[in-house]
Design a protein around this motif. Structure first.
Motif, PDB file in Angstrom:
ATOM      1  N   UNK A 183       0.844  -1.189   0.000  1.00 53.24           N
ATOM      2  CA  UNK A 183       0.000   0.000   0.000  1.00 53.24           C
ATOM      3  C   UNK A 183       0.879   1.240   0.000  1.00 53.24           C
ATOM      4  N   UNK A 190       0.529   7.516   0.296  1.00 54.96           N
ATOM      5  CA  UNK A 190      -0.080   8.631  -0.437  1.00 54.96           C
ATOM      6  C   UNK A 190      -1.587   8.388  -0.613  1.00 54.96           C
ATOM      7  N   UNK A 191      -1.950   7.103  -0.836  1.00 57.47           N
ATOM      8  CA  UNK A 191      -3.342   6.751  -1.118  1.00 57.47           C
ATOM      9  C   UNK A 191      -4.128   6.368   0.134  1.00 57.47           C
ATOM     10  N   UNK A 192      -3.419   6.109   1.219  1.00 55.51           N
ATOM     11  CA  UNK A 192      -4.069   5.543   2.411  1.00 55.51           C
ATOM     12  C   UNK A 192      -4.949   6.566   3.116  1.00 55.51           C
ATOM     13  N   UNK A 193      -6.167   6.143   3.446  1.00 56.29           N
ATOM     14  CA  UNK A 193      -7.049   7.031   4.206  1.00 56.29           C
ATOM     15  C   UNK A 193      -6.634   6.996   5.669  1.00 56.29           C
ATOM     16  N   UNK A 194      -5.588   7.730   5.991  1.00 56.72           N
ATOM     17  CA  UNK A 194      -5.165   7.793   7.384  1.00 56.72           C
ATOM     18  C   UNK A 194      -4.640   9.189   7.656  1.00 56.72           C
ATOM     19  N   UNK A 195      -5.274   9.853   8.589  1.00 53.13           N
ATOM     20  CA  UNK A 195      -4.764  11.131   9.031  1.00 53.13           C
ATOM     21  C   UNK A 195      -4.282  10.935  10.456  1.00 53.13           C
ATOM     22  N   UNK A 238     -12.148   5.996  14.437  1.00 50.47           N
ATOM     23  CA  UNK A 238     -12.789   7.298  14.602  1.00 50.47           C
ATOM     24  C   UNK A 238     -14.135   7.072  15.278  1.00 50.47           C
ATOM     25  N   UNK A 243     -15.851   3.799  13.891  1.00 53.46           N
ATOM     26  CA  UNK A 243     -15.483   3.326  12.562  1.00 53.46           C
ATOM     27  C   UNK A 243     -14.029   2.862  12.613  1.00 53.46           C
ATOM     28  N   UNK A 244     -13.732   1.751  11.973  1.00 54.17           N
ATOM     29  CA  UNK A 244     -12.362   1.278  11.831  1.00 54.17           C
ATOM     30  C   UNK A 244     -11.834   1.761  10.500  1.00 54.17           C
ATOM     31  N   UNK A 245     -10.813   2.598  10.541  1.00 51.07           N
ATOM     32  CA  UNK A 245     -10.161   3.064   9.309  1.00 51.07           C
ATOM     33  C   UNK A 245      -9.332   1.912   8.738  1.00 51.07           C
ATOM     34  N   UNK A 246      -8.776   2.074   7.521  1.00 53.57           N
ATOM     35  CA  UNK A 246      -8.076   0.938   6.898  1.00 53.57           C
ATOM     36  C   UNK A 246      -7.027   0.265   7.797  1.00 53.57           C
ATOM     37  N   UNK A 275      -8.940  -1.676  10.456  1.00 52.56           N
ATOM     38  CA  UNK A 275      -9.622  -2.840   9.890  1.00 52.56           C
ATOM     39  C   UNK A 275      -8.642  -3.977   9.655  1.00 52.56           C
TER      40      UNK A 275
END
Lengths: 565, 565
Positions: B1, B4-9, B33, B41-44, B47
């Motif tokens: 992975x 750059x593409x990962x939904x993680x802040x 979150x 919610x479990x972010x990538x 998860x």
């Protein structure tokens, strides 16, 4: 797995509630059990099939660059009010209050939650595009749950959401998901079509496709080309004008004439030997008070979606009996186009008729020799009817359309800004301007897919799973647990196959051979190995449910065939 | 992975709501979150960790012979009334009505559903034993959700249920699950103890163990031996009598004498230099109206569960102020054992004292030189106190007990006939007699386990996942995306590792090195490869978070180390 230990009771009787094949067989073969209307438990065999579907979906989603997340089922009601969907979904939303009287809905879908999530995580174009998905239980309070897993109230879904900076980006994301869906359904062994569709309650500004598993029990009708891959929902299927049918010899037809028809149109057709395709039906519609007539052939039906699109309205409806009477002076059955003082919208198939029979505008009379263009205006021609069996394909022009029933197993939507506007999910572009994120959403009914595959794959004995979804790859049927040679061979085969990584179910129950065959037929594992009288010679019967063949093989050959297939 | 593409802040700030380390770090590192109180919610990244736990649990359940099923979340309320748990759970049950006003609960656990299922499937001893499990979202309306995933309202559980013909069978099933739990928690890298426990609201006739992850933020206190594997909940931890402390020189101690103590016991201890362990506390209890006194040392606390077990009651409570006054003639603080006309229950530690200080039975006075056995009766001696730090181990006798806080991550129960009787799940034995099925149930909090592992595995930079649960095995940190050699090397490494099946996260973002190190520290992947100034020489820095070491290695050596570790 030893069948002796397996929690599966096959049922000889079909439940009276189960009207569809998939529902009957999944119950009888011990895959599912109902807990309440539209709410099911998956027994071990059913859970295995479900997991296989999940894994196929997960792999293809990951390969398409989507990231797996998991969102909650409990969603604050305020979110649904913010998106203005609370009332749209209405009674289909399962609602609850917590101990502090705060209101929640149990998510039937997650546009609100995911849009709110992304709003919090992403603020710059640099972080886009992104596609998120989850595999999760969904809730929908169906008025009438039916067909087992096909229309349940608690069901398993894969839902995905894409986020892009612009429409071109959405097009790319959409194509990626579309292709992934094609691979998923192909791997599940489904006979399906992707069709252009309407967006429905999900809403959105862009296009939408439904993936339809072809099946007689489907709730939708789709038109499918015999030659190319064109397919569309009946509401959306275009009809091609047949130039060949066009009228070229107007002048030779005599002036129309009235004839007495006191009976209904059906009796007229029978009594006078007139074919439905020679009749011109005249229907009066109203669009916000404006009246107009639509002409279609006697064997065709008006497609109000196409008509509405042509007129640029979504508010049209058939005029009521009294209105028709007031405007035309006759009952509905005798309205005709020849002297009507309303705008006429003529379907292409009517326009292409050389002559026809229509209402006379006078009670108990029809007209014959009515010629389109001569006897009524062809100013407003369009495609205003449903496609019918045998229409030529609007895409390739070579094949003809066949109508099928379809089960919706997937749906992809271009949402655009529908949710990002309402919920404030925006980003700053390279120039520092704030813009709404452009979204798409993509759903697959995982548990519904299991039902659709069952509905497409069975024979007179029971289910016949495709290899990709079968709960086990091989079913060893030990004919007699009292025969030592048979027991030894069955156990050796079971051990060897399991060690080779082949998922194997061993029927080691103390039951008669007939019971074992019946149960095996119901359960539907693609390959069976029957360990019976040839066991002493180290031979088994290799039986394929997919090709419906039986062969006696040495065990080494049987194993070879299994591991190399 | 690609990061750059990962939904993680990642977040620099700690949320004010997050009081525990696991909650803070899982939020800050972008794993979870909050959507609503106790609902996440479990972010990538989150998860992925959750899926790894699920897979470990699933493998060990399958290996233990349990069969996976999936039961619904929506359970008809009648089932909970039939089992008489509807009122016991009370407000913790999430409740809803469907459109037809039928009532459902959202399952916090599935004893009712699974017992009903098995009742329908199994009728003969031949089909037993069987153990079923599922991995599923559960709902519990906690009054005060807290500590992030540790006490949520919607959470992921593995729940299993065993069904046997008799108690010996249950013992076997219980041991299988117990062993599987030990393997699961060990594979997750947890420091945990299995402790004897009380059965609580689940109920049941047999034993029960809790699996506790040791942690300062745990809500339970457990006593753990320094030498053997003994561990017990504080309520259950036995205390061993110390023969060495026993009083042998009674006669040399002078008669007890009164002294003036107008102050509180705390001031007494300070002012007169008396140690708490030299004080004999006298507490008055009531058991259904019957009064009696319990004597424990000043540094000990009465354990009412042990006391109740000794007395064969579960209904005892401290007598109120007025009752004590009426019966003893003095305030609570001055009650003493010497002239008390109530039965005395003496804790072993008091019985072992040579002398002590007690209340005088007179306001503002205490006694010294009070000798157990001489000055009050030792007829009723027992273990009536909580274990304390340093008590010797009741199991091995060699180690001493240390008190720890624990997070409950698993619980196994012998239910017996609790549910099968109420819900009518029976079988016919070999002699044709109808008997109730003997059940066990076994739970693991999957999402809670993620929090417990986080709580045990962090350093000053952030999370430090054990290799078995880390979202990725390797984190490549590309120091400068503007340096072509670095980019080429990082991309080559990423490609090679991915092809080797190593789950790799590549930080290819256009960010400063400091930001990348900070984020990597927070996210907590066990191995990082830093592609920086040595890239031109095909070297990287290999950094282990687990051993906290850094080395410059040739890339071939770095890859070798990763693939062989």
């Amino acid at each position: 797995m030893r069948q002796r230990d397996l929690l599966t009771t096959t049922l000889r009787e079909t439940s009276a509630d189960a009207e569809t094949i998939n529902h009957q067989l999944l119950l009888r073969a011990g895959y599912i059990r109902q807990l309440a209307a539209g709410i099911y438990t998956y027994l071990p065999l059913g859970r295995r099939v479900l997991r296989k579907i999940e894994e196929i979906v997960r792999k293809e989603m990951d390969a398409a660059g989507a990231q797996e997340i998991l969102m909650p089922s409990m969603q604050p009601t305020e979110l649904w009010k913010e998106s203005e969907r609370y009332d749209v979904y209405g009674q289909e939303l399962m609602k609850l209050q917590d101990r502090h009287k705060r209101e929640f809905v149990l998510g039937p879908t997650h546009e609100e939650v995911v849009t709110t999530l992304v709003r919090g995580e992403i603020s710059s174009y640099k972080r886009l595009p992104v596609t998120l998905y989850q595999i999760q239980t969904k809730f929908r309070d169906e008025r009438r749950p039916r067909s087992g897993l096909l229309r349940g109230r608690e069901f398993l879904m894969k839902d995905a959401y894409s986020f892009d900076t612009d429409w071109e980006g959405l097009d790319d994301s959409y194509v990626k998901m579309f292709s992934a869906y094609q691979r998923i359904f192909a791997r599940c062994g489904l006979d399906y079509r992707a069709v252009h569709a309407d967006s429905g309650a999900i809403g959105g500004e862009g296009g939408s496709h439904e993936f339809m598993a072809l099946s007689d029990i489907g709730e939708d009708t789709i038109a499918v080309c015999s030659h190319c891959d064109y397919a569309a929902n009946l509401e959306q299927a275009e009809v091609r004008t047949h130039a060949a049918d066009a009228n070229s010899d107007l002048l030779e037809i005599p002036t129309y004439e009235k004839f007495h028809t006191p009976d209904t149109i059906d009796e007229l057709v029978k009594g006078l030997n007139i074919l439905p395709e020679h009749i011109i039906k005249t229907l009066i519609y109203a669009d916000e008070g404006q009246l107009f007539a639509v002409l279609v052939r006697g064997d065709h039906e008006v497609n109000e979606i196409k008509l509405g699109q042509f007129l640029g309205t979504s508010d049209l409806a058939l005029a009521d009996y009294q209105t028709v009477q007031d405007v035309t002076g006759v009952e509905i059955g005798f309205v005709g186009p020849t002297e009507l003082l309303l705008p006429l919208y003529v379907d292409t198939a009517v326009a292409a008729m050389s002559q026809g029979v229509s209402g006379a505008g006078e009670k108990d009379y029809h007209l014959r020799n009515v010629v389109p263009g001569r006897d009524f205006s062809l100013e407003r021609i369009g495609d205003f009817r449903n496609a019918v069996e045998g229409d030529s394909c609007p895409s390739c022009g070579e094949g003809v359309l066949h109508l099928h029933k379809g089960i919706e197993i997937g749906h992809v939507f271009k949402l655009g800004r529908r949710y990002s506007d309402k919920l404030g999910a925006s980003f700053l572009d390279a120039a520092g301007n704030k813009k709404s994120i452009i979204m798409g959403c993509y759903g697959i009914g995982i548990s519904r897919l299991m039902a659709a595959v069952a509905e497409q794959n069975y024979d007179e004995e029971g289910l016949v799973w495709p290899a990709s979804l079968a709960p086990y790859a091989v079913h060893i049927l030990l004919m007699s647990v009292k025969d030592k040679e048979q027991v030894a061979l069955a156990e050796a085969l079971y051990k060897q196959l399991t060690q080779l990584g082949v998922q194997t179910l061993l029927d080691d129950r103390d039951e008669r051979a007939g019971v074992k065959f019946k149960d095996s037929g119901l359960i539907g594992i693609p390959v069976s190995l029957i360990v019976g009288k040839d066991a002493a010679m180290q031979k088994v019967q290799y039986m394929s449910r997919l090709t419906n063949t039986k062969e006696v093989l040495d065990i080494s050959e049987a194993i070879m065939r299994i591991t190399t297939s």
